[in-house]
Write an enzyme that holds these catalytic residues in place. Structure first.
Site, PDB file in Angstrom:
ATOM      1  N   LEU A  84       1.285   4.971  -4.658  1.00 23.32           N
ATOM      2  CA  LEU A  84       0.990   4.454  -3.324  1.00 23.32           C
ATOM      3  C   LEU A  84       0.125   5.411  -2.515  1.00 23.32           C
ATOM      4  O   LEU A  84       0.497   6.570  -2.287  1.00 23.32           O
ATOM      5  CB  LEU A  84       2.307   4.204  -2.574  1.00 23.32           C
ATOM      6  CG  LEU A  84       3.206   3.131  -3.202  1.00 23.32           C
ATOM      7  CD1 LEU A  84       4.661   3.407  -2.901  1.00 23.32           C
ATOM      8  CD2 LEU A  84       2.810   1.756  -2.697  1.00 23.32           C
ATOM      9  N   ASP A  85      -1.016   4.917  -2.096  1.00 25.77           N
ATOM     10  CA  ASP A  85      -1.836   5.651  -1.135  1.00 25.77           C
ATOM     11  C   ASP A  85      -1.049   5.771   0.172  1.00 25.77           C
ATOM     12  O   ASP A  85      -0.157   4.961   0.447  1.00 25.77           O
ATOM     13  CB  ASP A  85      -3.145   4.885  -0.912  1.00 25.77           C
ATOM     14  CG  ASP A  85      -4.038   5.554   0.109  1.00 25.77           C
ATOM     15  OD1 ASP A  85      -4.254   6.771   0.017  1.00 25.77           O
ATOM     16  OD2 ASP A  85      -4.502   4.845   1.032  1.00 25.77           O
ATOM     17  N   ILE A  86      -1.369   6.768   0.979  1.00 27.11           N
ATOM     18  CA  ILE A  86      -0.648   6.977   2.234  1.00 27.11           C
ATOM     19  C   ILE A  86      -1.450   6.479   3.433  1.00 27.11           C
ATOM     20  O   ILE A  86      -1.004   5.610   4.186  1.00 27.11           O
ATOM     21  CB  ILE A  86      -0.296   8.469   2.418  1.00 27.11           C
ATOM     22  CG1 ILE A  86       0.670   8.925   1.324  1.00 27.11           C
ATOM     23  CG2 ILE A  86       0.324   8.708   3.808  1.00 27.11           C
ATOM     24  CD1 ILE A  86       0.975  10.408   1.344  1.00 27.11           C
ATOM     25  N   THR A 145      -2.459   2.759   4.316  1.00 21.24           N
ATOM     26  CA  THR A 145      -1.694   1.903   3.410  1.00 21.24           C
ATOM     27  C   THR A 145      -0.229   1.897   3.838  1.00 21.24           C
ATOM     28  O   THR A 145       0.377   0.842   4.010  1.00 21.24           O
ATOM     29  CB  THR A 145      -1.821   2.368   1.951  1.00 21.24           C
ATOM     30  OG1 THR A 145      -3.200   2.331   1.552  1.00 21.24           O
ATOM     31  CG2 THR A 145      -1.014   1.471   1.013  1.00 21.24           C
ATOM     32  N   ASP A 147      -5.887   1.060   0.106  1.00 18.98           N
ATOM     33  CA  ASP A 147      -6.834   0.293   0.923  1.00 18.98           C
ATOM     34  C   ASP A 147      -8.293   0.595   0.614  1.00 18.98           C
ATOM     35  O   ASP A 147      -9.180  -0.068   1.144  1.00 18.98           O
ATOM     36  CB  ASP A 147      -6.585   0.576   2.408  1.00 18.98           C
ATOM     37  CG  ASP A 147      -6.951   2.008   2.770  1.00 18.98           C
ATOM     38  OD1 ASP A 147      -6.358   2.947   2.184  1.00 18.98           O
ATOM     39  OD2 ASP A 147      -7.839   2.200   3.620  1.00 18.98           O
TER      40      ASP A 147
END
Length: 223
Positions: free
Chosen positions: A7-9, A12, A180
């Site tokens: 997971l990108d932070i 996102t 994103d």
């Protein structure tokens, strides 16, 4: 069914746009300067160019961090230490924890479903950890993969190899990258040979090589 979520932070899970604007304005005011509306777009343009160069491995991380504010102040003919301004900005940014709608609920549900969650983010390690902790998300992760620690930036294959080496019992066909950015997250997943999910927060349909495209984080639960 996907079991491992990278997971990108920024933009996102956490609202980086809001954090960036708040932190930038605080830096400007800390030097007793009058904030003008065109300042943030000018900074973001310079910063984006430097990040593009970093992702293309044309400059290093330290050069980016020590250059962006120097370039900005030089544009306005101001003699202010870019390195000092970066330190001020970093402190403000570390205290920002605005969430993208649905982030907490979605990650909590994925954990309840037995999924493995790992951050996969470009950025400064201590800043990202601090922001996730303040947002109440840190405890939901099984591991943290941040480019500063990995030694490489997304979309580099080396970044993803670092992630894979540190995920127990990795199954690439059950792993998905969520983010994103087409150039960073989606292209990185393509480089690494894993599926991807593009988060279109704006709601605008975007053309990409992403395996999935969502407009709301809660959609991750059903893909």
């Amino acid at each position: 069914m996907y079991q491992i979520f990278l997971l990108d932070i920024d933009n996102t899970l956490l609202d980086f746009d809001a954090a960036e604007e708040q932190s930038f304005k605080k830096v400007i005011k800390s030097y007793d300067l009058e904030y003008k509306d065109e300042m943030l777009p000018q900074y973001k343009k310079m910063n984006r160019h430097l990040w593009d160069l970093l992702e293309q491995e044309k400059i290093g991380r330290e050069e980016l961090l020590n250059t962006r504010f120097s370039q900005f102040f030089r544009f306005y003919d101001l003699e202010i230490s870019g390195e000092e301004a970066e330190g001020r900005y970093r402190r403000h940014l570390g205290n920002s924890s605005d969430l993208i709608p649905g982030a907490t609920e979605t990650l909590t549900r994925l954990k309840q479903m037995g999924k493995q969650l790992y951050s996969a983010s470009n950025g400064v390690y201590s800043t990202q950890i601090q922001r996730l902790e303040q947002a109440g998300l840190l405890h939901l992760f099984d591991g943290m993969f941040i480019s500063e620690k990995a030694g490489y930036e997304k979309p580099s294959l080396h970044f993803f190899e670092y992630c894979f080496e540190n995920i127990p019992q990795l199954e690439k066909d059950k792993t998905i990258m969520v983010g994103d950015s087409i150039s960073s997250d989606i292209q990185g997943a393509v480089n690494a040979g894993i599926d991807s999910c593009l988060f279109c927060r704006s709601g605008r349909p975007l053309q990409s090589e992403a395996t999935h495209t969502i407009q709301d984080l809660s959609e991750l639960i059903s893909i």
